[in-house]
Structure formats: structure tokens, C-alpha cells
Design a protein around this motif. Structure first.
Motif, PDB file in Angstrom:
ATOM      1  N   ASN A   1      20.192  25.775 -49.837  1.00 32.87           N
ATOM      2  CA  ASN A   1      19.698  26.997 -50.204  1.00 32.87           C
ATOM      3  C   ASN A   1      19.525  27.628 -48.786  1.00 32.87           C
ATOM      4  O   ASN A   1      19.915  28.744 -48.090  1.00 32.87           O
ATOM      5  CB  ASN A   1      19.278  27.497 -51.117  1.00 32.87           C
ATOM      6  N   ASP A   2      18.942  26.538 -47.715  1.00 34.14           N
ATOM      7  CA  ASP A   2      18.184  27.322 -46.767  1.00 34.14           C
ATOM      8  C   ASP A   2      19.375  25.980 -45.560  1.00 34.14           C
ATOM      9  O   ASP A   2      18.806  26.658 -44.143  1.00 34.14           O
ATOM     10  CB  ASP A   2      16.941  26.772 -46.827  1.00 34.14           C
ATOM     11  N   SER A   3      19.568  26.217 -45.945  1.00 33.45           N
ATOM     12  CA  SER A   3      21.412  25.605 -44.407  1.00 33.45           C
ATOM     13  C   SER A   3      22.956  26.017 -44.746  1.00 33.45           C
ATOM     14  O   SER A   3      23.159  26.031 -46.017  1.00 33.45           O
ATOM     15  CB  SER A   3      21.934  24.042 -45.096  1.00 33.45           C
ATOM     16  N   PRO A   4      22.252  26.328 -43.278  1.00 28.76           N
ATOM     17  CA  PRO A   4      24.349  26.998 -42.871  1.00 28.76           C
ATOM     18  C   PRO A   4      25.295  25.938 -43.414  1.00 28.76           C
ATOM     19  O   PRO A   4      26.815  25.785 -43.458  1.00 28.76           O
ATOM     20  CB  PRO A   4      24.399  27.796 -41.634  1.00 28.76           C
ATOM     21  N   VAL A   5      24.814  24.466 -43.052  1.00 30.31           N
ATOM     22  CA  VAL A   5      26.095  23.555 -43.326  1.00 30.31           C
ATOM     23  C   VAL A   5      25.355  22.338 -44.102  1.00 30.31           C
ATOM     24  O   VAL A   5      24.450  22.598 -44.610  1.00 30.31           O
ATOM     25  CB  VAL A   5      25.816  22.759 -41.799  1.00 30.31           C
ATOM     26  N   ALA A   6      26.792  21.761 -44.756  1.00 33.31           N
ATOM     27  CA  ALA A   6      26.607  20.725 -45.346  1.00 33.31           C
ATOM     28  C   ALA A   6      26.082  18.896 -44.766  1.00 33.31           C
ATOM     29  O   ALA A   6      25.904  18.926 -43.961  1.00 33.31           O
ATOM     30  CB  ALA A   6      27.730  20.388 -46.122  1.00 33.31           C
ATOM     31  N   LEU A   7      25.116  18.623 -46.290  1.00 35.58           N
ATOM     32  CA  LEU A   7      24.915  17.203 -46.326  1.00 35.58           C
ATOM     33  C   LEU A   7      25.732  16.500 -46.514  1.00 35.58           C
ATOM     34  O   LEU A   7      26.048  17.146 -47.638  1.00 35.58           O
ATOM     35  CB  LEU A   7      23.768  17.630 -46.615  1.00 35.58           C
ATOM     36  N   VAL A   8      25.896  15.370 -46.147  1.00 37.03           N
ATOM     37  CA  VAL A   8      26.713  14.308 -46.789  1.00 37.03           C
ATOM     38  C   VAL A   8      26.327  12.629 -46.155  1.00 37.03           C
ATOM     39  O   VAL A   8      26.032  11.870 -45.261  1.00 37.03           O
ATOM     40  CB  VAL A   8      28.284  14.634 -46.114  1.00 37.03           C
ATOM     41  N   ASP A   9      26.906  12.142 -46.880  1.00 42.95           N
ATOM     42  CA  ASP A   9      26.744  11.058 -46.951  1.00 42.95           C
ATOM     43  C   ASP A   9      28.098  10.104 -46.836  1.00 42.95           C
ATOM     44  O   ASP A   9      28.705   9.705 -48.629  1.00 42.95           O
ATOM     45  CB  ASP A   9      26.019   9.997 -48.343  1.00 42.95           C
ATOM     46  N   GLY A  10      29.038  10.225 -45.299  1.00 44.78           N
ATOM     47  CA  GLY A  10      30.343   9.711 -45.555  1.00 44.78           C
ATOM     48  C   GLY A  10      30.601   8.592 -46.520  1.00 44.78           C
ATOM     49  O   GLY A  10      31.498   9.075 -46.817  1.00 44.78           O
TER      50      GLY A  10
END
Length: 387
Positions: free
Chosen positions: A189-198
Motif C-alpha cells: 500500500n505504501d509503494s507506487p511501484v511493484a516489487l517482483v522476483d523476476g
């Protein structure tokens, strides 16, 4: 009675980044992006385009060709929602001037949201064959500047009209679904960008494809050879290519050639637009319909995947005369109208779009006349206008 897709509309913003130039700016070999990832260009949304405005624009591509008074249901799949409570679809419904009696809501499950909406809409129309439904996928794929996921960003929307006796694709009732609580991709919720383990996400995507495709074949007794095309959710085109290689493994040369050619046709638009999350599978479908060699009654398999994770495989059959319901010239023009921005301009626009605009300051769009855009907030209420 058959149920399925009668119309399909597509929208992407009017700016793009060239992947060769981005690779050079990041100190990478361009072939890492062009071949290794399979992307040539990446659509870019500025501060005036969001999931709502793009969804409106995609739906308006066909709205004047159908009887909108038959629409009872409007569903929007997105992971780029504009409010924690209010559905993005309500803004779209207002812009389209749909009846107050229309049921509308938003679905979130990463890139699976539009497919969830498709399943609901098809079941609804099977029960109410005189009515129709609109399903929209609309998203901004953002991972951040200089991140490993940067080259798999994009922006766009696809909208479909679901009705009985459709003009493009009938959708079968058989399907195979698989889900698991995993962390390959997420956005706090506090991030405007996604986090990913590609790497992990790719492994899960391929595993879910193998599971659902095999289960669907077991349920229906369909063989790989029965499909004229297999299409995929494409966060980047090389991901779908890897799944397609699994599908054609140990098939004879003619089947391999047919399914590889159809995959290439399905990836044309995604290669130029980039990742559009919930709508990516349906951009693949549109690309196949407009760039492939399909015939009436051809069977098309669709694999949908949403990280976190949810996967589903289902199929549809091509309707005779489907090309009469498409407009490839306008879709090509939509892509060609985009203006290339430099990497420096892209970085500025990207950062600007992450910030909430100041309240009571109107935003101005540089889109062409007729397109809708986000015009800023007035007393903290989002405003949408048509250029």
C-alpha cells in the motif's frame, strides 16, 4: 446458445520509449531487451492518463457500434486502482452514460483481474441471453527507473463486449484454474511501484501454465494439435515464447510451425506496447485476430496468469466473419500516432506521474481530440474530461 466476445477495443497512451535507446542509457546490450526480453517499444502514460481514462478510451472504440442499452453489467479488472474504496468502473460508467441500473464493480488479482471479469460476464450472459456485459482490463505497469523490471513496463487498456451469439469469439464453459499463495510479485500500500522476483515469477508462470493446460486437456480430451493458436498473458513477449515452447514440445513439425506462427502474430502489439497487466492476454488476442491467419471455428487456447498467484486456461472458437468486427487500420494508427520521447523525458514523466497532483489544480492533456483524460482533483474528487 453461444456466448463470447462480440467487440474488442484497445487504447494506449500517446507516448513511447524506444528499447534500444533505453538499453544504451542503462549501459546494456540492446539485444538483451530486443531479443532476451522481446520488447521493441514501451508505451508511457503521463500524469493525465490512468486506469480509468484508458478504460473509457478503449470502450469508446466500439461503443457507437452496439446497442449500449442492453448492457447490464460493467466489470473492470485492474491493479492500478485510483481509490481504495470506490470502484474505477464507476468513473467509467459515468463517462459512458450507462444506465443507473447497471451493476458495476472492480476486480483485483494482479494480472488475472480481467479474466475473472470475463468468467463472471460470460456466466451472467448465459443466464440473461438478451443482455450484454462490458469487461475492461486497464493498467499502468510500473517497476521503477533503473530496476530489473523496468524494461517490462507499459500502459494500456482492452475492453470487450460479452453477449450471446457473438461476432468474434465464442467462449467455452470448460476451464482449468490453479491458485497458490506465493510472493513472486506484489505492490504494498505504501509503494507506487511493484516489487517482483523476476526469475521466481517466470518459474511460477511456466509451472501454472503446464498445470492448467494439462488439466484442461484431461477434462476436454483436447490435444495440442486441436488448437489453431495458443495465446498467453505477456508481461514481456519472451515469457509467452517460453510457455509456447513447452506447449509444442514433442509435437510434429506442422503443429510446431502453426503454433509458433500464431504466437508470433499474437505478440506483435505487446512487443510495441509493453506490459499492461490485466489486459495483456487480451491484447495478445487482438493481435492474433488482426495479424494471424485464423478461420471460422478455429480453436484458440488462452492462458491467463496473475502473480500471487492465479492461473487459468480456457478456450474459444473463432466466429465466421469475425474480421467485420475488427478495425486493424485504426489499431495500427493508434500505435503510429504515439510520439517517441527521449530517455530523459521518459524519466521526468515517469516520476511526475508517481506524484499525486496538487488539489484544485487542473491538468491539461496533449492527447488528440476526442480522448478522455484525468484532469486532476477538485476538492479531492477525481475529475475526468474529454479532450
Amino acid at each position: 446458445m453461444q456466448v463470447g466476445i462480440d467487440r474488442i477495443g484497445f487504447y494506449t497512451p500517446n507516448k513511447y520509449v524506444d528499447m534500444t535507446e533505453l538499453a544504451q542509457a542503462r549501459g546494456d546490450d540492446p539485444n538483451k531487451y530486443l531479443i532476451g526480453i522481446g520488447q521493441s517499444q514501451m508505451s508511457l502514460a503521463d500524469q493525465t492518463q490512468d486506469a480509468v481514462s484508458m478504460g473509457i478510451n478503449a470502450t469508446l472504440r466500439y461503443a457507437n457500434q452496439v446497442d449500449m442499452k442492453t448492457v447490464d453489467l460493467l466489470i473492470m479488472g485492474t491493479e492500478s486502482g485510483v481509490d481504495q474504496s470506490k470502484s474505477a468502473s464507476l468513473f467509467v460508467k459515468s463517462a459512458l452514460k450507462l444506465s443507473p441500473e447497471v451493476r458495476t464493480f472492480e476486480i483485483k488479482e494482479a494480472c488475472f483481474g480481467m479474466t475473472a471479469g470475463m468468467m463472471i460476464a460470460c456466466d451472467y450472459v448465459r443466464l440473461h441471453p438478451q443482455r450484454s456485459a462490458i469487461v475492461i482490463g486497464s493498467d499502468l505497469a510500473r517497476y521503477g527507473l533503473g530496476t530489473s523490471g523496468e524494461v517490462t513496463q507499459g500502459a494500456g487498456s482492452v475492453s470487450v463486449l460479452i453477449k450471446a451469439n457473438p461476432g468474434i469469439l465464442t467462449i467455452g464453459a470448460d476451464h482449468s484454474a490453479y491458485s497458490s499463495d506465493i510472493n513472486d510479485f506484489w505492490r504494498p500500500n505504501d509503494s507506487p511501484v511493484a516489487l517482483v522476483d523476476g526469475k521466481y515469477s517466470t518459474e511460477v508462470y511456466l509451472d501454472f501454465f503446464k498445470r492448467t493446460f494439462a488439466d484442461y486437456q484431461g477434462q476436454t480430451q483436447k490435444q495440442t494439435s486441436d488448437f489453431a493458436a495458443l495465446i498467453y498473458h505477456l508481461p514481456f513477449t519472451k515469457m509467452g515464447y517460453k510457455a509456447n515452447r513447452l506447449a509444442v514440445d514433442q509435437q510434429d513439425t506442422a503443429i510446431v510451425q502453426r503454433l509458433e506462427q500464431s504466437f508470433t502474430a499474437s505478440a506483435v502489439y505487446s512487443r510495441e506496447v509493453g506490459n499492461i497487466y490485466t489486459a495483456s492476454l487480451y491484447l495478445s488476442l487482438l493481435s492474433l485476430l488482426e495479424n494471424g491467419q485464423l478461420k471460422a471455428d478455429n480453436l484458440v487456447g488462452l492462458f491467463s496468469y496473475g502473480s500471487g498467484a492465479m492461473g487459468e486456461f480456457y478456450a474459444g472458437q473463432v466466429v465466421a466473419g469475425y474480421t467485420d468486427h475488427l478495425n486493424p487500420e485504426k489499431d495500427l494508427a493508434l500505435l503510429q500516432r504515439r510520439q517517441k520521447v527521449s530517455v530523459a523525458e521518459y524519466e521526468h514523466l515517469f516520476n511526475e506521474a508517481l506524484r499525486q497532483p496538487e488539489d484544485n489544480v487542473e491538468l491539461v492533456s496533449d492527447e488528440e481530440e476526442g480522448y478522455w483524460y484525468f484532469a486532476g482533483c477538485k476538492d479531492h474528487v477525481r475529475q475526468y474530461k474529454q479532450k
